[in-house]
Design a protein around this motif. Structure first.
Motif, PDB file in Angstrom:
ATOM      1  N   SER A 522       0.850  -1.190   0.000  1.00 54.95           N
ATOM      2  CA  SER A 522       0.000   0.000   0.000  1.00 54.95           C
ATOM      3  C   SER A 522       0.884   1.238   0.000  1.00 54.95           C
ATOM      4  O   SER A 522       2.045   1.190   0.445  1.00 54.95           O
ATOM      5  N   GLU A 524       0.997   5.424   0.936  1.00 52.39           N
ATOM      6  CA  GLU A 524       0.363   6.547   1.615  1.00 52.39           C
ATOM      7  C   GLU A 524       1.440   7.489   2.121  1.00 52.39           C
ATOM      8  O   GLU A 524       2.447   7.052   2.714  1.00 52.39           O
ATOM      9  N   ASP A 654      -2.768  -0.139  -3.508  1.00 53.70           N
ATOM     10  CA  ASP A 654      -3.810   0.554  -2.755  1.00 53.70           C
ATOM     11  C   ASP A 654      -3.208   1.882  -2.302  1.00 53.70           C
ATOM     12  O   ASP A 654      -2.367   1.921  -1.403  1.00 53.70           O
ATOM     13  N   THR A 655      -3.643   2.989  -2.959  1.00 49.18           N
ATOM     14  CA  THR A 655      -3.025   4.298  -2.721  1.00 49.18           C
ATOM     15  C   THR A 655      -3.980   5.225  -1.986  1.00 49.18           C
ATOM     16  O   THR A 655      -5.145   5.348  -2.352  1.00 49.18           O
TER      17      THR A 655
END
Length: 789
Positions: A522, A524, A654-655
Motif C-alpha cells: 500500500s 500513503e 492501494d493508494t
C-alpha cells in the motif's frame, strides 16, 4: 590392338559408373514435393508464417529430412528442418512454421533453390533430387497494411467486414482449420484474428494454445458471440473477458452512425459476468456490448452479438461502424516496428548483441609493464652474472629464447584458459510475469573452444528464435543454422563453427506455470509498505521497484522467501517506469559489460515489453536472477553457462492520497499511433524524440493508473512543443473534435475533464509537414490538480 583394349576398358568403366549412379537418381525422382506458403500464399516480410508441405512417393519407402532455407534480414539466414516418413505409393502432408522471410532473400536472383531433400538425417549430407517445388515463392502483403484473419462457419457472413478491411488498408484473410499452425510463430503475419461462430474446440490442443500464445505476444483477438461459447471456444473460453450465460434482446442505438433510426431495433445478444479488470467499451443501456482486456502484450475484444448473423451481415453500414469501433482503432503491432525497420535487426542491436561479450582474463597496462620490467631488467642481468660465474655464457642464446617462449605460453594459457577447456554459453532473458506465465525475449550465444558442429537444445518453455547476423551469404542458410522442433524440446544446430567463434540465437520465449511475486503493498504519504513473497522457482540477487525515473533497491530475495517493504519515494503517487534511453557504448572491461548489459536489459524491458503491452500506467517490481527461464545446453559438450534474466511484474497498489499534485513527463506513459506516415528512428537517449515522415499522428499519453481511479479535479494543463515542422491539436473526448493549439506553451484551465478522459488518456494530434528535417521533439506536458478523499 592396345587402343581397342583401352577403348573397351573405358566403355566398361562408363557402364558400371552409370549403373551405380542411375538407381539413386531414379529413386529420388519418385519423390514429389508441393508447398503452400503462408495464408493463401501471402505473408508479411520479416514475420513468421506457416507452411503446408505435401510429399508424394511413387517409389520405395522413404524417410529423411526436408530443409527450408529462410532469411530474416539481408545478413541473417538459417534453415528449418522437418522429418518425413513416406511409405511406397503414399502421400502425406506435414506442417511447420518459418520464423521469418525477408523480401531481400526472395528478390535475390542468384538463389535458385531454397528447399532441400535429404535421405536419412540432413546431418549425413545425403542430399536427394526430387520433383516439384524447389523454392518458396510467397506473395508479400504491403508493410503499411494490417492483416486480419477470419475464422467463420461461412465466410460470406462477413462480406461487409471484408469490404471494410480493404477500404481501411487491412488485408482480409479467410482462415481454415488446416491453415492454423501448432506454434504461435506461424501466426505472426496476422495482426488480428476474428472469430464468428466457429468451433475452436475442434482444433487440436496445440493449435488452440498457439492462438493463446500469439495473443500474449502482441496479437489481437476479436471474439464474436456464440450460442454455446463455453464449448465452442475451447481453451480460449478461459481467457475471454466476459463469460456469457444468458440470451437477451438489446436495443441497437449503439450502432447508429446518423440520427436516422436503424431498420432493426433489437438484436439477440449473449451476456454474462464481466471479468474483474476488463473494460466495457460499448454498452446498450446496462448491457455490455463490447468488452476488452489486455492479455500479455496483446488484446482480447469480445462482442455480445454474433459478428456474422442477420441483420448485421447485410447491413450496409456495418463495416463503417466496425472500422470506427475501438476494436480496430488501437495501435497494431505492425505500427510498432519502428517505421519499417527490420524487427530482428532492431532486436539484435538493442538486446542480443550485448550477449556476445564473454568474460576472459585480461591483463592491465600495469601488469604488462611489470612483466616487461622483470624480463628486461631482472632476467637479463641475472643471467649475465650467473652464467659469467659458471662460465657458461654460450648458453645464453637458448635460455633467453626459452624464457621468452615459456613467458609467451604462460601469458597465453592464463588469458585463454577459459576458452581452451570447454565451450561457453551466455543466456540473457527479459520477461513479463502475468497470470502465472512468463512472456518475453531470450538470447543464447555460444563461444566455441574447437571447430566443428554445435547443437544447442532448449527445454522448459517455448522459444522461437532466429540466428544472429553472420558473414555468410543468405543463400547458405542450411550451412549456418538449422532449426528443429521436437515434441518436448527444440534445437538449433550450427554446422562448421570456427575455432573460438560465436553463434547467437534469439527471439520470443514464454513459459507456463512459472510462478509470480505475491505482492501486498500500500502507498500513503510517499511511503510504500507491505510484503513481497517470491513464488518463482528462481533466486533474485537484486530486486527493485521502478516508478517514473526513480528506482529503489530492495535487496535480494530467494525462492519461497518473503520481504518486508518500508520505502520512501519522492512522488505523491507511483507511475509506470520511465526509460532514460539506451547506450550503445562498447564496454572496455568485464565490469562494464555487466553494467551495460543490465542497462540494455532495462531499456528493452520497458520499450519492447512494457510500453508495447496492455498494462496500465503502473509501477513495476523487477529483479535479476542467474537462473535460466529457458534451459539450454550444448549437446555432447560440458559447457560453461552464464545466465542472467530480468523478470518484472506490474504493481496494482492501494493508494491513499489527498491534496494538490503536479504531473511531469516522466510520470506519463506514451505511445504513437500512425494515422498516415511513418517513423524510422527514435532517439536512443530520449524516447520523447523521434524522426518522422511527413504525415498525421496521434500522440497518446496516459496518467498514472492510481490517479485515474481517484476523485480528482484538474486545474491546469500546459503543453509545450518546439519546432516549426509540426502543428498540434488536442482531442476533446466529449465530442470527438480537436482543439487547435496555436502558441507554445498552450495553457488550458477550463473544462479539462473534456480533454482528459475518465481513464486518464490525453491525445494530441500531430501534423508533420515537410521542412527538410525529420527530427521531431514530442510535446511536453505539465498537469496540475487536486485529489479529494
Amino acid at each position: 590392338m592396345l587402343k581397342k583394349k583401352l577403348l573397351f576398358i573405358l566403355l566398361l568403366c562408363l557402364f558400371f559408373v552409370n549403373q551405380g549412379v542411375e538407381p539413386t537418381k531414379a529413386e529420388s525422382n519418385f519423390i514429389r514435393i508441393a508447398v503452400k506458403e503462408g495464408f493463401d500464399g501471402k505473408i508479411k516480410s520479416g514475420r513468421g508464417f506457416p507452411i503446408q508441405v505435401t510429399v508424394e512417393n511413387s517409389g520405395a519407402d522413404f524417410s529423411g529430412d526436408i530443409l527450408f532455407n529462410f532469411a530474416t534480414s539481408y545478413n541473417s539466414s538459417g534453415a528449418k528442418a522437418i522429418s518425413i516418413d513416406v511409405p511406397k505409393g503414399s502421400k502425406k502432408t506435414y506442417s511447420l512454421s518459418i520464423p521469418a522471410y525477408s523480401e531481400d532473400y526472395s528478390n535475390n536472383g542468384q538463389i535458385k533453390q531454397s528447399i532441400f531433400l535429404y535421405k536419412g538425417s540432413w546431418k549425413d549430407n545425403h542430399e536427394q533430387d526430387f520433383i516439384g517445388d524447389k523454392m518458396l515463392k510467397p506473395k508479400y502483403i504491403d508493410q503499411d497494411k494490417r492483416t486480419i484473419g477470419f475464422l467463420s462457419e461461412d465466410s460470406d457472413r462477413l462480406k461487409e467486414l471484408k469490404v471494410m478491411a480493404l477500404a481501411n488498408q487491412i488485408e482480409p484473410i479467410v482462415l481454415t482449420e488446416d491453415m492454423v499452425p501448432e506454434d504461435e510463430i506461424g501466426l505472426d503475419s496476422l495482426d488480428y484474428i476474428l472469430i464468428d461462430e466457429f468451433a475452436i474446440s475442434k482444433f487440436k490442443k496445440p493449435q488452440q494454445q498457439a492462438i493463446l500464445n500469439w495473443i500474449q505476444n502482441g496479437g489481437k483477438l476479436i471474439a464474436g458471440a456464440a450460442p454455446n461459447a463455453a464449448s465452442s471456444y475451447g481453451s480460449l473460453y478461459q481467457v475471454l473477458p466476459m463469460k456469457p450465460d444468458k440470451e437477451v434482446a438489446a436495443e441497437t442505438k449503439f450502432f447508429q452512425l446518423t440520427p436516422a433510426l436503424l431498420a432493426f431495433q433489437h438484436i439477440p445478444v449473449f451476456v454474462g459476468q464481466v471479468e474483474v479488470g476488463a473494460e466495457i467499451t460499448v454498452r446498450s443501456g446496462d448491457l455490455p456490448m463490447v468488452v476488452h482486456k489486455g492479455y500479455g502484450a496483446g488484446e482480447i475484444w469480445q462482442t455480445a452479438f454474433s459478428l456474422g448473423d442477420e441483420p448485421l451481415s447485410s447491413w450496409k453500414e456495418y463495416g463503417q461502424w466496425f472500422a470506427a469501433s475501438p476494436m480496430l482503432s488501437s495501435t497494431s503491432k505492425s505500427q510498432l516496428q519502428n517505421g519499417g525497420q527490420n524487427p530482428f535487426d532492431m532486436l539484435f542491436n538493442e538486446f542480443a548483441e550485448i550477449n556476445e561479450y564473454f568474460s576472459s582474463t585480461q591483463f592491465s597496462v600495469g601488469q604488462i609493464s611489470l612483466f616487461l620490467f622483470m624480463y628486461l631488467l631482472l632476467l637479463a642481468p641475472f643471467l649475465y652474472f650467473l652464467l659469467k660465474r659458471l662460465d657458461k655464457r654460450e648458453h645464453a642464446w637458448w635460455i633467453i629464447i626459452g624464457a621468452a617462449v615459456l613467458s609467451s605460453v604462460g601469458i597465453f594459457a592464463i588469458g585463454a584458459k577459459d576458452r581452451i577447456a570447454k565451450p561457453q554459453m551466455n543466456q540473457t532473458g527479459i520477461y513479463k510475469a502475468e497470470n502465472d506465465q512468463l512472456t518475453g525475449l531470450e538470447a543464447v550465444t555460444l563461444l566455441s573452444n574447437t571447430s566443428g558442429d554445435y547443437q544447442v537444445g532448449f527445454s522448459k518453455g517455448s522459444f522461437y528464435g532466429v540466428p544472429g547476423p553472420s558473414n555468410m551469404a543468405v543463400s547458405d542458410g542450411k550451412r549456418y543454422a538449422v532449426l528443429e522442433n521436437g515434441r518436448k524440446s527444440s534445437s538449433v544446430t550450427f554446422p562448421n563453427v570456427e575455432f573460438w567463434a560465436t553463434r547467437t540465437y534469439f527471439g520470443h520465449a514464454s513459459k507456463q506455470n512459472a510462478g509470480q511475486f505475491d505482492i501486498k503493498l500500500s502507498y500513503e504519504n510517499k511511503k510504500l509498505t507491505g510484503t513481497i513473497v517470491n513464488q518463482f522457482p528462481y533466486d533474485f540477487e537484486e530486486l527493485y521497484i521502478w516508478s517514473g525515473s526513480q528506482k529503489i533497491n530492495l535487496g535480494s530475495l530467494k525462492r519461497g522467501e518473503s520481504l518486508t517493504v518500508n520505502e520512501t519515494f519522492q512522488q505523491d503517487y507511483l507511475a509506470g517506469p520511465y526509460s532514460q534511453g539506451n547506450s550503445f557504448q562498447v564496454p572496455n572491461s568485464q565490469q562494464e559489460v555487466d553494467k551495460f548489459k543490465k542497462k540494455r536489459m532495462e531499456y528493452v524491458a520497458i520499450e519492447n515489453l512494457y510500453n508495447n503491452s496492455q498494462s496500465e500506467n503502473q509501477p513495476i517490481l523487477y529483479g535479476y536472477t542467474k537462473d535460466s527461464v529457458i534451459e539450454a545446453d550444448i549437446k555432447g559438450k560440458n559447457e560453461s553457462i552464464k545466465g542472467l534474466s530480468l523478470i518484472y511484474q506490474t504493481l496494482a497498489l492501494d493508494t491513499k492520497f489527498s491534496g494538490s499534485f503536479t504531473i511531469k513527463d516522466d510520470m506519463l506513459r506514451t505511445h504513437l499511433n500512425i494515422i498516415h506516415g511513418g517513423f524510422f528512428n527514435d532517439s536512443s537517449e530520449n524516447r520523447r524524440e523521434m524522426d518522422l515522415d511527413d504525415g498525421e499522428y496521434d500522440y497518446v499519453l496516459e496518467l498514472p493508473n492510481q490517479l485515474s481511479k481517484m476523485k480528482r479535479e484538474f486545474k491546469d494543463l500546459e503543453i509545450t512543443w518546439q519546432g516549426t515542422n509540426i502543428t498540434c491539436s488536442l482531442l476533446n473526448h466529449s465530442n470527438g473534435t480537436f482543439l487547435p493549439l496555436t502558441n507554445s506553451p498552450a495553457v488550458i484551465k477550463e473544462h479539462l475533464d473534456e480533454f482528459i478522459s475518465k481513464d486518464g488518456v490525453i491525445t494530441i494530434k500531430l501534423i508533420k509537414t515537410g521542412q527538410g528535417d525529420p527530427h521531431v521533439r514530442m510535446p511536453a506536458l505539465s498537469i496540475k490538480g487536486e485529489i479529494s478523499q
